[in-house]
Structures are given as structure tokens and as C-alpha cells.
Design a protein around this motif. Structure first.
Motif, PDB file in Angstrom:
ATOM      1  N   HIS A 285       0.805  -1.221   0.000  1.00 46.23           N
ATOM      2  CA  HIS A 285       0.000   0.000   0.000  1.00 46.23           C
ATOM      3  C   HIS A 285       0.843   1.279   0.000  1.00 46.23           C
ATOM      4  CE1 HIS A 285       1.183  -1.330   3.938  1.00 46.23           C
ATOM      5  NE2 HIS A 285       0.998  -0.121   4.426  1.00 46.23           N
ATOM      6  N   ARG A 286       1.904   1.284   0.837  1.00 48.23           N
ATOM      7  CA  ARG A 286       2.616   2.534   1.107  1.00 48.23           C
ATOM      8  C   ARG A 286       3.267   3.124  -0.146  1.00 48.23           C
ATOM      9  NH1 ARG A 286       1.438   5.209   4.710  1.00 48.23           N
ATOM     10  NH2 ARG A 286       1.613   3.496   6.187  1.00 48.23           N
ATOM     11  N   SER A 349      -4.542  -6.980   0.117  1.00 47.62           N
ATOM     12  CA  SER A 349      -4.101  -6.291   1.315  1.00 47.62           C
ATOM     13  C   SER A 349      -3.011  -7.079   2.027  1.00 47.62           C
ATOM     14  CB  SER A 349      -5.311  -6.122   2.218  1.00 47.62           C
ATOM     15  OG  SER A 349      -4.974  -5.402   3.350  1.00 47.62           O
ATOM     16  N   ASP A 385       8.906  -2.042   6.369  1.00 50.04           N
ATOM     17  CA  ASP A 385       9.876  -2.612   7.315  1.00 50.04           C
ATOM     18  C   ASP A 385       9.243  -3.689   8.192  1.00 50.04           C
ATOM     19  OD1 ASP A 385       8.512  -0.245   8.186  1.00 50.04           O
ATOM     20  OD2 ASP A 385       9.678  -0.262  10.034  1.00 50.04           O
ATOM     21  N   ALA A 386       8.034  -3.437   8.694  1.00 52.46           N
ATOM     22  CA  ALA A 386       7.409  -4.417   9.586  1.00 52.46           C
ATOM     23  C   ALA A 386       7.058  -5.686   8.811  1.00 52.46           C
ATOM     24  CB  ALA A 386       6.158  -3.821  10.221  1.00 52.46           C
ATOM     25  N   ALA A 387       6.573  -5.515   7.610  1.00 59.05           N
ATOM     26  CA  ALA A 387       6.188  -6.678   6.815  1.00 59.05           C
ATOM     27  C   ALA A 387       7.404  -7.507   6.423  1.00 59.05           C
ATOM     28  CB  ALA A 387       5.437  -6.228   5.559  1.00 59.05           C
ATOM     29  N   ASN A 418      10.064   2.988   7.244  1.00 51.39           N
ATOM     30  CA  ASN A 418       9.636   4.201   7.967  1.00 51.39           C
ATOM     31  C   ASN A 418       9.650   3.995   9.476  1.00 51.39           C
ATOM     32  OD1 ASN A 418       7.417   2.580   8.250  1.00 51.39           O
ATOM     33  ND2 ASN A 418       6.176   3.699   6.770  1.00 51.39           N
ATOM     34  N   ILE A 420       8.217   2.044  11.473  1.00 48.60           N
ATOM     35  CA  ILE A 420       6.959   1.800  12.173  1.00 48.60           C
ATOM     36  C   ILE A 420       6.111   0.850  11.329  1.00 48.60           C
ATOM     37  CG2 ILE A 420       5.706   3.759  11.136  1.00 48.60           C
ATOM     38  CD1 ILE A 420       4.513   4.241  13.973  1.00 48.60           C
ATOM     39  N   HIS A 487      -0.981   5.869   9.998  1.00 53.60           N
ATOM     40  CA  HIS A 487      -0.884   4.728   9.082  1.00 53.60           C
ATOM     41  C   HIS A 487      -1.621   5.017   7.786  1.00 53.60           C
ATOM     42  CE1 HIS A 487      -0.763   0.767   7.478  1.00 53.60           C
ATOM     43  NE2 HIS A 487      -2.064   0.606   7.579  1.00 53.60           N
TER      44      HIS A 487
HETATM   45  C1  TPP Z   1      -0.647 -10.082   6.231  1.00 53.15           C
HETATM   46  C2  TPP Z   1      -1.160  -8.796   6.768  1.00 53.15           C
HETATM   47  N1  TPP Z   1      -1.374  -8.647   8.085  1.00 53.15           N
HETATM   48  C3  TPP Z   1      -1.847  -7.483   8.575  1.00 53.15           C
HETATM   49  C4  TPP Z   1      -2.118  -6.443   7.752  1.00 53.15           C
HETATM   50  C5  TPP Z   1      -2.662  -5.125   8.303  1.00 53.15           C
HETATM   51  N2  TPP Z   1      -1.663  -4.062   8.084  1.00 53.15           N
HETATM   52  C6  TPP Z   1      -1.733  -3.236   7.045  1.00 53.15           C
HETATM   53  S1  TPP Z   1      -0.423  -2.205   6.961  1.00 53.15           S
HETATM   54  C7  TPP Z   1       0.239  -2.813   8.358  1.00 53.15           C
HETATM   55  C8  TPP Z   1       1.553  -2.284   8.869  1.00 53.15           C
HETATM   56  C9  TPP Z   1       2.613  -2.475   7.874  1.00 53.15           C
HETATM   57  O1  TPP Z   1       3.815  -1.939   8.319  1.00 53.15           O
HETATM   58  P1  TPP Z   1       5.035  -1.828   7.332  1.00 53.15           P
HETATM   59  O2  TPP Z   1       5.254  -3.120   6.646  1.00 53.15           O
HETATM   60  O3  TPP Z   1       6.163  -1.274   8.082  1.00 53.15           O
HETATM   61  O4  TPP Z   1       4.518  -0.803   6.226  1.00 53.15           O
HETATM   62  P2  TPP Z   1       4.152   0.741   6.406  1.00 53.15           P
HETATM   63  O5  TPP Z   1       2.669   0.858   6.494  1.00 53.15           O
HETATM   64  O6  TPP Z   1       4.830   1.228   7.617  1.00 53.15           O
HETATM   65  O7  TPP Z   1       4.664   1.400   5.195  1.00 53.15           O
HETATM   66  C10 TPP Z   1      -0.557  -3.828   8.863  1.00 53.15           C
HETATM   67  C11 TPP Z   1      -0.267  -4.544  10.103  1.00 53.15           C
HETATM   68  C12 TPP Z   1      -1.924  -6.652   6.373  1.00 53.15           C
HETATM   69  N3  TPP Z   1      -2.218  -5.734   5.478  1.00 53.15           N
HETATM   70  N4  TPP Z   1      -1.423  -7.822   5.914  1.00 53.15           N
END
Ligand code: TPP
Ligand code: MG
Length: 968
Positions: A285-286, A349, A385-387, A418, A420, A487
Motif C-alpha cells: 500500500h505505502r 491487502s 519494514d514491519a512486513a 519508515n 513503524i 498509518h
Molecule cells: C498479512 C497482513 N497482516 C496485517 C495487515 C494489516 N496491516 C496493514 S499495513 C500494516 C503495517 C505495515 O507496516 P510496514 O510493513 O512497516 O509498512 P508501512 O505501512 O509502515 O509502510 C498492517 C499490520 C496486512 N495488510 N497484511
């Protein structure tokens, strides 16, 4: 001591000391006590350093020419930063000599050199820990003791003494002060490089050379700098504009990570110079809208129109559509006259789920265009980063990267870090120091970079691209940045990150900082900076004005490789799947033959002999043979076949033997690839032990290659649930959401044979529950011939739909589960419903019709024969979805007086019952059938799919067969 006197430490003496050390390590008593004392004083890791004295670091690097092939390019011109000449002090022809030098001098000088090398090495390994990476400077940077000269015994008084380096860092001699300056510039600036974990010496040396030769300092021409500023301006202004026009609407803005845009641009531009002509992007998404607009060139007007709630495709081909930040697009862009085709893969998503889909697409495209060295087509995956740290699919994708059956010549992974993940801090989302740790699984180089230094970001993007082309391996860019807002745009971030967001509020944008820098450097005037933004804003305004009248004129599907295909319509979908008997026999001969000097396993020769006899007689064709005949016939018709899964080439049940192994030489032989000259080829790949990753890959392959039969096989059907995201989010719904067809086949061993809860069910019910809007086909065939036709049908119609096949286990060797060759011959086709071959009584004497599907048919059939029952007949639903309404109606219409039973071996809450019952009832209603609705016979509702006790299984199975056959 004078410099000249130190020359004893050049080449040969260095080796001498290293040899001495080697002796010391094996036997300390074998060296002179003074040396023993010297070596003993060194720290533990001196071993590594002394080993390296003879290796790459101490000796001359091979000077790989490609490191320096940085042709100046128009957009981001980079010139090499010349090292300050004052620092370079080549040893002017100094001859190694030990004359006049005492052992104490040697000891002191050698000690200096060794300690300096240890320090330099420490910077190469850990310098990144002190690099200036975080634009927000949230945490004080800890000093690492190994990066402190004092750790090696150096004191302030040692700072200016020349130390012999013999070419390391490009110097013969340098003072400690100079050394520290150089390694800090190189390893602790705005870029932190992790590469010393790479075991391949050439890759390691390449990176070392590439960064040390320029102290990892990018230098851009003025034109290049302005181009970077322009890209940043586009990135920032685009988000601002959306924020103003659609305040509070979700867009997952890139703000804080705008350097992504010039960095991607650099990858494409440098890539095009190095032979790239196609890039497949995968991203979450980002920043996706920004990348779509500013990198892939999706028209702003189309994006604005979607913001106004309009569909991305013409109304008549809408499908169920998707939100705008999941959509795919493709475009052609030119870089210095070179065309590069870009596409962004649609994704759900579910973060990271798209990764291997992208890889599969790239692999298919490389095969299509004969890009054998994988120089032309590449994947770029953008991650959060979290993913990246949290999702297991990342590891699965990385694991595929260098496997023969899956490699794509290296992916550039770009992490928009980022710091977070939604509201979660990095300390809560990963155990390792960086979000990128998992990449070390494949020893990929990792470039951490400060996103507030766009030149550094562009610079590492360029190095990443060059590394990929040079070594055809994955590479990671981890761009530290921040997320300016919540977010999404309606989210309040300071509930959870008060400190971070107070800092962000005061922090100027990347563009503002960079513009200020360029103004300071005199590269651009302040007015020109503002003009850049207002000019771009005017373009956006213009597009915005016309957005409400914008109509997408055509859907972007069925183009390129897909041209000639169409949207599926109508009910009659059998396709032309019959094959001449002569051809089948030809294939049969090929698949039972092998070269005379090939040492086939003894047991296989017997099996092949039997197979050949069956093909000749045209009888008793079993499942695996029918499958091979289907594959072979497609191959000689020019359709490629790709089958991957765990242990697939032999087959989990030892049924396939598609790849033969020479018992002496271990050579491989694929009989299906030796049918005829000019035939297409089959690729049978034993996959790694992954479900989601590999299934995603094959799905991706099928998206890019409609003229291949692409199959994924589960070891047992149960294991497919490890790939549920790929099934739910892509296979079942991809066409409806994104107008992307797939002809992927899933082979899922299924059937109740007393093997316990985990080896019985492929969860047929789940697939059936996913069926809707003509999205896919689910079959549970009972004959090899019908399976043959189902496979061939996949590529012999003018549309593509995923095919889910419940495949047999024990039936692979069941004496009744066989077909005749003529069932695949002229005049034959796939049957959705099958009835009894032999009429046991007149239709109006039939008391019961048992509807069933798959393996249970044979249990019923054998028991009916044993009991000599005549008035119970069977109808097999070979295809469950699309439901064979018409065919079933015709068959059921023959038995208005009979009662109707649905028999399944799965528990009542599983199997096809819940799906089939209303469908059958609807058919009966149309017929005005007196029985009204079908009655259920099968296992009762259960928590686990099957019992783990064989005795209980047998009892249950006998009971349900008995109930199905007992009338009244
Ligand atoms: C598999 C999965 N689990 C949970 C979510 C819900 N979710 C959407 S964005 C997000 C945070 C993602 O963080 P990061 O990867 O750092 O990307 P950022 O939004 O910080 O750019 C979460 C938990 C998702 N989209 N996909
Ligand atoms: Mg993040």
C-alpha cells in the motif's frame, strides 16, 4: 622509524608473517619466543586478519572492470569521487628487505599493520552500526567498541605514524588518522553496508571495490542533482495535492519516504543501460499511488477519477473491482532512447503475498523471450519494514531466488523503512537489529541508507542495480525514513508514538532539505525550486479538472501474451481435447523409453514394461499414465507444461517418475521431453518445502503465460492450507478483482483411506465455498481419461480459469480406476457427470440414485457388485463447480420414482455436501422430482477431518457404504 625501513612488510614479508602465524596457531612452540609473545598479545580475531593477509584484503583485488563502468548518464550523472591525492602514498619501488631492521622493529611495525587491518576489517563488518541512517535521529547512536582504535591498543600518540597497508583501502601507507577518516567516510556516513557475510569472494570483493574506491560518497553533476530534486518534488507535490483535494481519504501516502521515487528512477535508468527492458514491480500500500503515477506513469487523470469513486475499467468489464491502492498497471517508458516495459502486479491487502507471484511472472517472461541469462527482465519488490521482518513469505521468496527451477536472476528488494508498522515500534516487531536480517538467509548484500539524503539513496540504488546485473542475485536496499502522517490519512499517530511524531512535526520534508542544500551549493536558485513545485502542481490541477469526465476506454486485459483469448461465456466448455490413438501410442512409447546407456532403476524397467503393454493393448491406462499422455499431447501441440511441488518429479506416491535418475551417474532423463523434435518442453520441478511461496510463484507464472499448462501439486491436499492466502486472495478472486485470468491447476491428493486426520482431506469444502461468479473449476474425477481431458481442456479453450483437482492416492493403483486408450481418442471429451457403464435394471425400476464424487464411488461400486444389488444406480459428479446443472437434470430426469441420496466419505460439515445439496435440490425442483431433496449419507459432523485410528476408519467407511446401498 622511517617509512623506508618499514618496507620489509611488503608482499613477501607479509606472507612470511602470516606463515609464521599459521605455525604459531598449530604449534606455538615452533616459533621464536618473541613472535610467540607478539602473537599472544593479539586479540582473538587476529586469526581472521592474518588469514586475510594472504587473501583478498591484503593482496590486490582483482580490479573487476565492471566496478568502474559508470558511464555518465543524462538524468543522474555521477562522477567518481577522486580520493584526495595527498592521502595516497604508494610505496615507490621499495624492495622488501630485512637488512638493518631488528626483530623489535619488525614486531612493532607488524603489530601496527595487523592492528590496523583488524580495525579496517571491523569497519567493513560493523561500520554500518555507526552509520548515520535515521533522518529523525530518534535514538543516540551507540559507539561500538570494535570500531574504536583504542580497542586495538592504539593511543592518541599513534595517530600520525605511517602504517604499512600494502594496498588495503588503496594505500601502501597511511596514518591511523587517515585510516579512521577513510573507513568512517566509507562505512559510517549516510550509507551502511552489510556485505561481509557473503561467502562468495567475487561478490564480496566487487562490493568492497565499488564502495571503497569512492569512499561510498556519491557525487552528482548539477544536472543530476536537479533531476533528483525534480523527482522528489513530484513525489511530494503529488501527495500534497491528494491531501488537499481528498482530505482524509485513504491513500497510504509516501510522505517521509519520497526518496523512493528518484531511487527507483535510478534503478530503471541504470538498468536500461545494463540491458534491462522489462521490470515487474510488486509492492504494498505505502506509496503505491505515487509509484504508479511518478514511476510507472499512470495518468494522473485516471488516479483522480478513481478517487472520485469511478471504476478503473469500463463498466461492462467491471468484475467486482478493487480499491485503488491494490490495482495493477503497465506502461512503457524510455530511458535515453531505450524502451523499458514496466508493470505493477495487482495485490491484495495481505502484505508480502504478492512477492512470489511477481517472481513467477518474471520467470515466465524470461522464458517467453528467451532471456536465458536473465539480463532483460527483473523484479523489483518494495516492502514495508514491519512486513519484511514479520511475514514468512519474504523468507520463502528469498529461498526461491537461486533455485534452478525458480530463479529469476536476482530481485531488487527496496524496503521503505519508515521505522513503524501501523502503530507498532520496531522493538516490538523484530528480534534482530535491522528489519532486513532475513535477507542474510541467502547472503544478499544489504545497503542501509538514510532517506533524507536522496543522493545517497540514488547512489545505493545504482549499486544495487549493477550488482544484480553483475551477479544475477538478490540485493536489498533498506531506506530508513519516516511516515509523516498516521498509518493512513485518517489515523492519529501520536496516541502511540508521541515522541516520534513531535519530532516529525518539526522535521522539514526531504525535498525542502535537499532544495536548501542545492541552493546552498549554488546548483539551483530558490525561485527555480519553487517553480518546480508550482509547475508540477499546475499539471496536476489540469488533470484534476478533467477527471470527472474521464472514462477508461478499455480494460487492459487480454493484451500481449493474452491476445486471442476471451472472457468465458456459455455452458458448453468441453473444448477439443481428444487425441488421435496413433499419437497417444507415440507418446506412450516415448514415456516408457530411455537411452540404451541409461541405468534405470530395476523396478522401474518392470513398471515401464507393463505400462507399454497397456498402451499397446489400449487397456488399463492408470492415472499417472493418463496424466503423462495429457502432458505429452500438449507438448507436441506446442504448449509448454510446468509442474512444481514437493517431490513432484517422482511423485509423492511413487506414481509419476517424470524424471528418471541414472543409478550410476545420477544423470537425469525426462522421457516426456524426448517425444518428437520441435516439441515444447515440460519442466517438472521438485520444489522447496514451501506451499504459499511456491503456489504464488506458479500462479504468477500462469498470469504471464497463458499458452502453458502450469500446475502446482500439494504433497497431500491438506498442506494446501499453508497457501490459503494465495488461494483466497489470488486464485479464487484475481479475475473478479483485477481482470487477470489464470489457468493454474492445483493437484490435491484427497480421499479417506485411514491415514489419519492430516492425510485424508484436501478440504474440498473450502474450495467449493470460494466458488462464485464463474471464478474457477473444481473437479473430483473418477477415471484417468476424465482427468486427461480436464487437463487438456485447460489450454484448449479460449479462456483460462483456475482448475482445482482432487487427486487420488490409493486409486493410483486401483484395478478398477483405469481407462481405455480410446476414452482419450477421437470423439471423446470431458464429462461433468458420469453414470453407470452397465445398466443393471430398467430406469423405472431403479429405487435409489446415489450421487457421489471421487474415490467413494469405487467403494460403493465394489460393495454393490458384492451384494449383487441391481436397483441402486450411481451418478458421479466429476465436476462440482461450475455445477453441472444441465447434465444432472438430464440424468436425474430418468429416475422420477427413485429416492436420491448424496453419499460422501467426508464428515457432514466437510466435503461437497453443503455446497451440492442446494444445487441438487434446485435441479430436483425443476424436475418436480417427488423426492424433493437429496438425503445425506456420510460421516457425521466432526472437528478433525478424519480419525487417526485405522479400525475406526474402516468401520465408519463400511457403515456409510452400507447406508448408501440399503434402500428402505
Ligand atoms: C498479512 C497482513 N497482516 C496485517 C495487515 C494489516 N496491516 C496493514 S499495513 C500494516 C503495517 C505495515 O507496516 P510496514 O510493513 O512497516 O509498512 P508501512 O505501512 O509502515 O509502510 C498492517 C499490520 C496486512 N495488510 N497484511
Ligand atoms: Mg513501516
Amino acid at each position: 622509524m622511517q617509512r623506508d625501513e618499514l618496507s620489509f612488510l611488503s608482499g613477501p614479508n607479509a606472507e612470511f608473517i602470516a606463515d609464521l602465524y599459521a605455525r604459531y596457531v598449530t604449534d606455538p612452540g615452533s616459533v621464536d619466543p618473541s613472535w610467540r609473545e607478539f602473537f599472544a598479545e593479539l586479540r582473538d580475531d587476529s586469526r581472521t586478519v592474518l588469514e586475510e593477509m594472504q587473501g583478498a584484503s591484503w593482496g590486490r583485488r582483482d580490479g573487476n572492470g565492471n566496478c568502474h563502468g559508470h558511464a555518465a548518464d543524462a538524468g543522474y550523472e555521477t562522477v567518481m569521487l577522486d580520493e584526495a591525492p595527498a592521502l595516497k602514498t604508494p610505496a615507490a619501488g621499495a624492495e622488501p628487505s630485512l637488512r638493518g631492521v631488528g626483530i623489535d622493529d619488525i614486531r612493532a611495525a607488524a603489530k601496527d599493520s595487523v592492528r590496523a587491518l583488524m580495525l579496517i576489517r571491523a569497519y567493513r563488518v560493523r561500520g554500518h552500526l555507526e552509520a548515520d541512517l535515521d533522518p529523525l535521529n530518534l535514538k543516540p547512536r551507540d559507539r561500538h567498541p570494535e570500531l574504536d582504535p583504542a580497542t586495538y591498543g592504539f593511543t592518541e600518540t599513534d595517530m600520525d605514524r605511517p602504517i604499512f597497508l600494502d594496498g588495503v583501502l588503496g594505500f601502501q601507507y597511511a596514518s591511523l588518522r587517515q585510516i579512521v577518516q577513510i573507513v568512517r567516510d566509507t562505512y559510517c556516513g549516510k550509507i551502511g553496508v552489510e556485505y561481509m557475510h557473503i561467502q562468495d569472494p567475487a561478490q564480496k570483493a566487487w562490493i568492497q571495490e565499488r564502495i571503497e574506491s569512492i569512499r561510498n560518497q556519491p557525487q552528482f553533476t548539477e544536472k543530476g542533482k536537479r533531476a533528483i530534486l525534480e523527482r522528489l518534488t513530484h513525489g511530494e507535490t503529488f501527495e500534497r495535492f491528494l491531501d488537499k483535494k481528498y482530505t482524509g481519504t485513504k491513500r497510504f501516502g509516501l510522505e517521509g519516504g519520497e526518496a523512493t521515487i528518484p531511487a527507483l528512477e535510478q534503478i530503471l535508468k541504470r538498468g536500461s543501460q545494463l540491458g534491462l527492458d522489462e521490470v515487474v514491480f510488486g509492492m504494498a500500500h505505502r506509496g503505491r499511488l505515487n509509484v504508479l503515477a511518478n514511476v510507472l506513469g499512470k495518468p494522473f487523470v485516471a488516479i483522480f477519477s478513481e478517487f472520485q469513486g469511478n471504476p478503473a475499467n469500463p463498466e461492462d468489464v467491471q468484475g467486482s473491482a478493487d480499491v485503488k491502492y491494490h490495482l495493477c498497471t503497465s506502461s512503457d517508458r524510455e530511458f535515453d532512447g531505450r524502451r523499458v516495459h514496466l508493470s505493477l502486479t495487482a495485490n491484495p491487502s495481505h502484505l508480502e503475498a504478492v512477492d512470489t507471484v511477481v517472481l513467477g511472472k518474471v520467470r515466465a517472461k524470461q522464458a517467453q523471450k528467451g532471456d536465458l541469462d536473465r539480463n532483460q527482465t527483473m523484479a523489483i519488490l518494495l516492502h514495508g519494514d514491519a512486513a519484511f521482518a514479520g511475514q514468512g513469505l519474504v523468507a520463502e521468496a528469498l529461498d526461491l531466488s537461486d533455485l534452478k527451477g525458480y530463479r529469476t536472476g536476482g530481485t531488487i528488494h527496496f524496503i521503505i523503512n519508515n521505522q513503524i508498522g501501523f502503530t507498532t515500534d520496531p522493538v516490538k516487531s523484530r528480534s534482530g537489529p535491522y528489519c532486513s536480517e532475513v535477507a542474510k538467509l541467502i547472503q544478499a548484500p544489504i545497503f542501509h541508507v538514510n532517506g533524507d539524503d536522496p543522493e545517497a539513496a540514488v547512489h545505493v540504488a545504482r549499486i544495487a542495480m549493477e550488482f544484480r546485473q553483475q551477479f544475477k542475485r538478490d540485493v536489498i536496499v533498506d531506506m530508513f525514513c519516516y511516515r509523516r502522517h498516521g498509518h493512513n490519512e485518517g489515523d492519529e499517530p501520536s496516541f502511540t508514538q508521541p515522541h516520534m511524531y513531535r519530532t516529525i512535526a518539526k522535521h522539514p520534508t526531504t525535498r525542502a532539505l535537499y532544495a536548501e542544500r542545492l541552493v546552498r551549493e549554488g546548483v539551483i536558485g530558490k525561485e527555480a525550486v519553487d517553480q518546480m513545485a508550482t509547475g508540477f502542481q499546475a499539471r496536476l490541477e489540469e488533470a484534476f479538472e478533467t477527471a470527472s469526465g474521464y472514462k477508461p476506454n478499455k480494460a487492459d486485459w487480454l493484451e500481449g501474451a493474452w491476445s486471442g483469448l476471451a472472457v468465458a461465456t456459455g455452458d458448453d466448455r468441453r473444448g477439443e481435447t481428444a487425441v488421435e490413438l496413433e499419437t497417444l501410442r507415440e507418446i506412450g512409447t516415448a514415456i516408457t523409453s530411455f537411452p540404451a546407456d541409461f541405468h534405470v532403476h530395476r523396478k522401474l524397467t518392470r513398471i515401464f514394461e507393463a505400462k507399454r503393454q497397456h498402451i499397446e493393448s489400449g487397456t488399463e491406462i492408470d492415472w499417472a499414465t493418463a496424466e503423462a499422455l495429457a502432458f505429452g499431447s500438449l507438448l507436441i501441440e506446442g504448449f509448454k507444461v510446468r509442474l512444481s511441488g514437493q517431490d513432484t518429479s517422482r511423485g509423492t506416491f511413487s506414481q509419476r517418475h517424470a524424471v528418471l535418475i541414472d543409478q550410476e551417474t545420477k544423470d537425469e532423463f525426462v522421457p516426456l521431453n524426448a517425444i518428437r523434435k520441435g516439441q515444447a518442453l515440460i519442466e517438472v520441478v521438485d520444489s522447496p518445502l514451501s506451499e504459499a511461496g511456491v503456489l504464488g510463484f506458479e500462479y504468477g507464472f500462469s498470469l504471464a503465460e497463458p499458452r502453458a499448462l502450469v500446475l502446482w501439486e500439494a504433497q497431500f491436499g491438506d498442506f494446501a492450507n499453508g497457501a490459503q492466502v494465495i488461494i483466497d486472495q489470488f486464485i479464487a478472486s484475481g479475475e473478479a478483482k483485477w481482470l487477470r485470468m489464470s489457468g493454474l491447476v492445483m493437484l490435491l491428493p484427497h480421499g479417506y483411506e485411514g491415514q489419519g486426520p492430516e492425510h485424508s482431506s484436501a478440504r474440498l469444502e473450502r474450495f467449493l465455498q470460494l466458488c462464485g461468479e464463474d471464478n474457477m473449476q473444481v473437479v473430483n474425477c473418477t477415471t484417468p481419461a476424465n482427468y486427461f481431458h480436464a487437463l487438456r481442456r485447460q489450454v484448449h479453450r479460449n479462456f483460462r480459469k483456475p482448475l482445482i483437482v482432487m487427486t487420488p492416492k490409493s486409486l493410483l493403483r486401483h484395478k478398477l480406476c483405469v481407462s481405455r486408450l480410446q476414452d482419450m481418442g477421437p470423439g471423446t471429451s470431458f464429462h461433468r457427470v458420469m453414470y453407470d457403464d452397465v445398466r443393471l435394471c430398467a430406469d423405472d425400476e431403479v429405487k435409489r440414485v446415489v450421487l457421489c464424487s471421487g474415490k467413494v464411488y469405487y467403494d460403493l461400486f465394489e460393495e454393490r457388485a458384492r451384494r449383487e444389488i441391481k436397483d441402486v444406480c450411481f451418478l458421479r459428479l466429476e465436476q462440482l463447480h461450475p455445477f453441472p446443472h444441465k447434465a444432472l437434470k438430464a440424468e436425474l430426469g430418468r429416475f422420477p420414482q427413485a429416492d436420491i441420496v448424496w453419499c460422501q466419505e467426508e464428515p457432514k460439515n466437510m466435503g461437497a455436501w453443503s455446497y451440492a445439496a442446494p444445487e441438487i435440490e434446485a435441479v430436483m425442483a425443476e424436475l418436480g422430482h417427488q423426492a424433493g431433496r437429496p438425503r445425506y449419507v456420510g460421516r457425521p459432523t466432526a472437528a478433525a477431518p478424519a480419525t487417526g485410528l485405522l479400525k475406526r476408519h474402516t468401520r465408519e467407511q463400511a457403515l456409510l457404504v452400507d447406508q448408501a446401498l440399503t434402500v428402505g
